[in-house]
Write an enzyme that holds these catalytic residues in place. Structure first.
Site, PDB file in Angstrom:
ATOM      1  N   GLU A  24       0.808  -1.210   0.000  1.00 41.53           N
ATOM      2  CA  GLU A  24       0.000   0.000   0.000  1.00 41.53           C
ATOM      3  C   GLU A  24       0.850   1.273   0.000  1.00 41.53           C
ATOM      4  O   GLU A  24       0.493   2.273  -0.620  1.00 41.53           O
ATOM      5  CB  GLU A  24      -0.932   0.001   1.223  1.00 41.53           C
ATOM      6  N   LYS A 123      24.046   0.422  -0.479  1.00 42.16           N
ATOM      7  CA  LYS A 123      23.458  -0.690   0.263  1.00 42.16           C
ATOM      8  C   LYS A 123      23.640  -0.518   1.777  1.00 42.16           C
ATOM      9  O   LYS A 123      24.670  -0.062   2.258  1.00 42.16           O
ATOM     10  CB  LYS A 123      24.097  -2.007  -0.181  1.00 42.16           C
ATOM     11  N   TRP A 572      19.950 -12.250  -3.841  1.00 41.20           N
ATOM     12  CA  TRP A 572      18.624 -11.643  -3.881  1.00 41.20           C
ATOM     13  C   TRP A 572      17.511 -12.677  -3.759  1.00 41.20           C
ATOM     14  O   TRP A 572      16.363 -12.419  -4.112  1.00 41.20           O
ATOM     15  CB  TRP A 572      18.466 -10.805  -5.148  1.00 41.20           C
ATOM     16  N   GLU A 616      27.316  -6.899  -2.195  1.00 37.88           N
ATOM     17  CA  GLU A 616      26.317  -7.006  -1.138  1.00 37.88           C
ATOM     18  C   GLU A 616      26.541  -8.228  -0.250  1.00 37.88           C
ATOM     19  O   GLU A 616      26.279  -8.204   0.950  1.00 37.88           O
ATOM     20  CB  GLU A 616      24.936  -7.072  -1.770  1.00 37.88           C
ATOM     21  N   HIS A 705      17.377   6.130 -11.209  1.00 38.87           N
ATOM     22  CA  HIS A 705      16.510   6.090 -10.031  1.00 38.87           C
ATOM     23  C   HIS A 705      15.891   7.455  -9.741  1.00 38.87           C
ATOM     24  O   HIS A 705      15.190   7.611  -8.747  1.00 38.87           O
ATOM     25  CB  HIS A 705      17.301   5.587  -8.821  1.00 38.87           C
TER      26      HIS A 705
END
Length: 769
Positions: A24, A123, A572, A616, A705
């Site tokens: 939402e 990150k 991921w 990562e 982005h």
């Protein structure tokens, strides 16, 4: 029967997913940015989600407040501390407009003259969550802005919850930031601490008893200067009117253990999933009047906890500590989906193996009851948990002898190209005949509403496979025509058929399962749905070949085959916890290797294997880096190196500081690497002043982005900076990441400018010849 502890063990949480069970928050954010919803509507949705989150945590001794964010918790802390970039100060609009300008370059309905350079994004430790990097300079000043936190505190109390405000600690905040000049972040500590002290005093005036102050920097390597900074900071904050719970997570304290135990705080939280071996030492060194909070349920994975085994270990600790023991997840539950009960398509057996955020809190409630009232109070819950664990351990779906045999046969030759790069590049240039400063994109083009509608219709059975394929090919054709009209040199098919760069591949690999609503936040409104790696991995059929072949048939220009690399698929995904990550990565590498070879056999001469998440997965302690990089780089090479010299292998990395692992990246031996540099003004290329990177590189010049459209001049400037470090013959011009989240109305002019920038650069070179 084991006796419960004499004093009540407390139960609390460090943070809860903010996006909502149906994302939402994402939809409210994006509606606001598009001008389709008011600020009041966005804030109303946020308030509703906070209320739902606190209700899910009802019954905990403390619920977190301040963990909810409209974009990023580090950016929230910057605004709380009044640390705003000078470029947004004085611009028109509300504080929320300023907030989104830092986050993404513009707010709702901003005209181009209100667009600004977005804050750098990278990150959060070793997770796939991205934060907005705090900016420091000689002009940095701090001033308290507590409104956001006080609003959430009042809301939680009004709903009857015992609130524990959550702050990012001062040392971690400074450590995460970057200086825009010669200012050393640590030199700002003396200015920063009074603002923290003012905030803590204000919370004390509000009647707050405990404040959770997050210092995950304590699980990293710290110099003596940064260790001393911890002592200085917490000595200065020790006389506040609140009790501080110093919170660490994601790893072991290591050589910071004695420091953490000695700081003048009322309690310490330890990640007892990753640092269980340190618990005994912490108990010995922690003062007898301090609380020890143990994170006993994994906040970063989705497998059920072995509750009986956990109790076997935890009950003696509870007996020893009594009321000084608190229990919690290992870290914030931000990193897992909201609620497993939403999942309707997983079969019953597999469903029983999993625990999302809501279920992890339920597990903690079982542990809490067992510690305080004895195991007899939770007999049924423990029996159900044991049955699920046994089902997973004995399931025939998990192990595949054929895959295990293939992994056992891996040898060094699988990771070697036929010839070294200097020989390969000569034959590749002869075959591809690309111009100087070749232009390309990273892979994806806008995932339009029409694409998403077609995908949903196909999954619901409203479109048959044939019609779906026709519609996706129409989207591919559109992307190819746009690229040819733009004048790009190396094209991509646009990935219209792909839902996500990891999920798409996982859906076609044996050993993976998928949720319907298992979304987690990556950054801002960007949510990902990690596939669940539960068994041995194999590739039954080709995954991308037909789509790429079709795209290549539409053009005479080179078409890149687009794949996600084994390390990124691993990092991921929600991964197995019953075997080493390195073994799962080798299985993935063999599957991607098969796909690479099939693409080459189909006539695709350029293949990109994205490893966006390589860094990562890097352990937080340097002493563990070599082991990880060894198997991670080997896995990439296994996937990439079964091709001829004429096939050009690309890889891509985004939003990761990789200067300190540049040698390992060079060892990957990709012919071309594309990286993010636009938000950092080519700062990531500083490493090439000292390191001679041997292969070709595309430093991203278009920050995808942000909705901002970079000018030709901006991109030329960035590439000229790159050419000071990398010979022009080895430079590519490209965006810094895929374009799936952007709109065509933004992408077309941005890429037009990018192509023109390449023309300017070529003209420069011709004029200098």
């Amino acid at each position: 029967m084991r006796r419960p502890t004499e004093h009540k063990t407390l139960l609390h949480n460090l943070g809860f997913p903010r996006i909502g069970a149906r994302r939402e928050l994402k939809f409210a954010q994006e509606a606001f940015w598009k001008g389709e919803a008011t600020e009041a509507a966005l804030l109303g949705t946020a308030a509703d989600l906070r209320q739902q989150n606190w209700q899910r945590q009802a019954g905990l001794d403390f619920v977190p407040v301040g963990d909810f964010s409209l974009y990023d918790q580090v950016l929230d802390m910057s605004f709380t501390l009044g640390n705003l970039p000078a470029r947004i100060q004085g611009l028109e609009g509300s504080e929320l407009d300023q907030y989104f300008r830092v986050a993404r370059g513009r707010s709702a309905n901003d005209a181009d003259d209100n667009a600004v350079h977005a804050g750098e994004m990278t990150k959060w430790f070793d997770t796939n969550y991205h934060y907005i990097v705090p900016e420091f300079s000689a002009e940095t000043c701090f001033s308290l802005n507590p409104a956001r936190l006080l609003t959430q505190l009042a809301e939680a109390r009004e709903q009857g919850h015992n609130a524990k405000p959550v702050l990012i600690g001062p040392i971690t905040y400074l450590l995460l930031g970057k200086s825009k000049d010669e200012t050393q972040p640590l030199s700002l500590l003396a200015q920063l601490l009074p603002v923290y002290a003012e905030l803590l005093d204000l919370l004390a005036e509000q009647g707050v008893e405990w404040v959770q102050i997050d210092e995950p920097a304590l699980v990293t390597d710290l110099s003596p200067e940064w260790q001393d900074a911890f002592r200085t900071a917490y000595a200065a904050l020790s006389d506040s009117g609140v009790k501080l719970l110093l919170t660490t997570y994601f790893g072991q304290l290591g050589d910071n253990l004695e420091l953490a135990c000695s700081l003048p705080v009322a309690g310490l939280h330890l990640d007892a999933v990753n640092a269980r071996a340190e618990v005994a030492s912490v108990i010995r060194q922690l003062a007898a009047d301090k609380v020890l909070s143990l994170g006993v349920v994994n906040g970063r994975n989705i497998w059920k906890t072995d509750l009986s085994a956990l109790l076997d270990w935890l009950e003696p600790v509870a007996q020893q500590l009594g009321k000084r023991l608190w229990i919690a997840p290992s870290c914030s539950l931000l990193h897992v989906p909201v609620d497993l009960s939403s999942e309707q398509t997983l079969d019953a057996e597999f469903h029983s193996w999993l625990a999302f955020a809501q279920q992890k809190l339920d597990e903690l409630r079982v542990i809490h009851s067992a510690l305080n009232h004895g195991r007899d109070s939770v007999v049924a819950e423990l029996a159900e948990n044991l049955a699920a664990l046994n089902s997973r351990r004995t399931s025939h779906r998990v192990h595949n002898p054929r895959v295990q045999k293939a992994v056992g046969a891996i040898d060094a030759a699988l990771g070697e190209r036929n010839s070294p790069y200097p020989q390969r590049v000569a034959v590749q240039r002869e075959k591809l005949k690309l111009p100087l400063y070749p232009t390309t994109t990273i892979g994806s083009f806008p995932q339009t509403q029409g694409i998403r509608q077609n995908r949903r219709a196909f999954k619901r059975g409203e479109l048959d496979a044939g019609e779906y394929e026709i519609r996706m090919k129409q989207e591919i054709e559109f992307s190819v025509k746009q690229q040819e009209a733009l004048g790009l040199d190396v094209l991509v098919h646009g990935e219209a058929e792909r839902n996500d760069m990891v999920e798409y591949f996982g859906e076609q690999l044996d050993g993976y399962a998928f949720s319907q609503f298992g979304w987690v936040q990556s950054y801002g409104s960007r949510c990902v749905k990690p596939p669940i790696l539960f068994g041995d991995i194999s590739r039954p059929n080709a995954m991308t070949v037909e789509w790429i072949k079709y795209a290549q048939s539409l053009t005479d220009k080179p078409m890149k085959g687009m794949l996600t690399g084994p390390v990124t698929i691993l990092n991921w995904s929600f991964v197995r916890d019953d075997q080493p990550r390195s073994l799962s990565c080798q299985q993935l590498a063999l599957a991607i290797r098969d796909e690479v070879q099939d693409l080459e056999a189909a006539g695709i001469n350029i293949i990109q294997i994205d490893e966006a998440a390589l860094r990562e997965g890097l352990p937080l302690r340097r002493s563990q880096w070599n082991e990880y990089l060894s198997w991670a780089v080997e896995s990439f090479r296994i996937s990439a190196n079964g091709v001829s010299d004429t096939t050009q292998i690309h890889t891509h990395m985004c939003y990761s500081e990789f200067n300190d692992i540049i040698e390992a990246i060079a060892q990957m031996d990709a012919d071309v690497i594309t990286i993010e540099t636009s938000r950092s003004d080519m700062e990531l290329l500083d490493v090439f002043d000292a390191f001679h990177y041997p292969n070709e590189i595309g430093p991203g010049v278009y920050d995808i982005h942000s909705p901002n459209i970079p000018s030709v001049e901006q991109m030329v400037k960035l590439m000229r900076l790159a050419a000071q470090r990398i010979p022009a013959e080895r430079l590519w011009v490209n965006p810094d990441c895929g374009l799936k989240t952007r709109q065509w109305s933004e992408v077309i002019p941005a890429l037009q400018n990018m192509v023109e920038a390449a023309r300017v650069l070529r003209a420069d070179r011709a004029a200098a010849a």
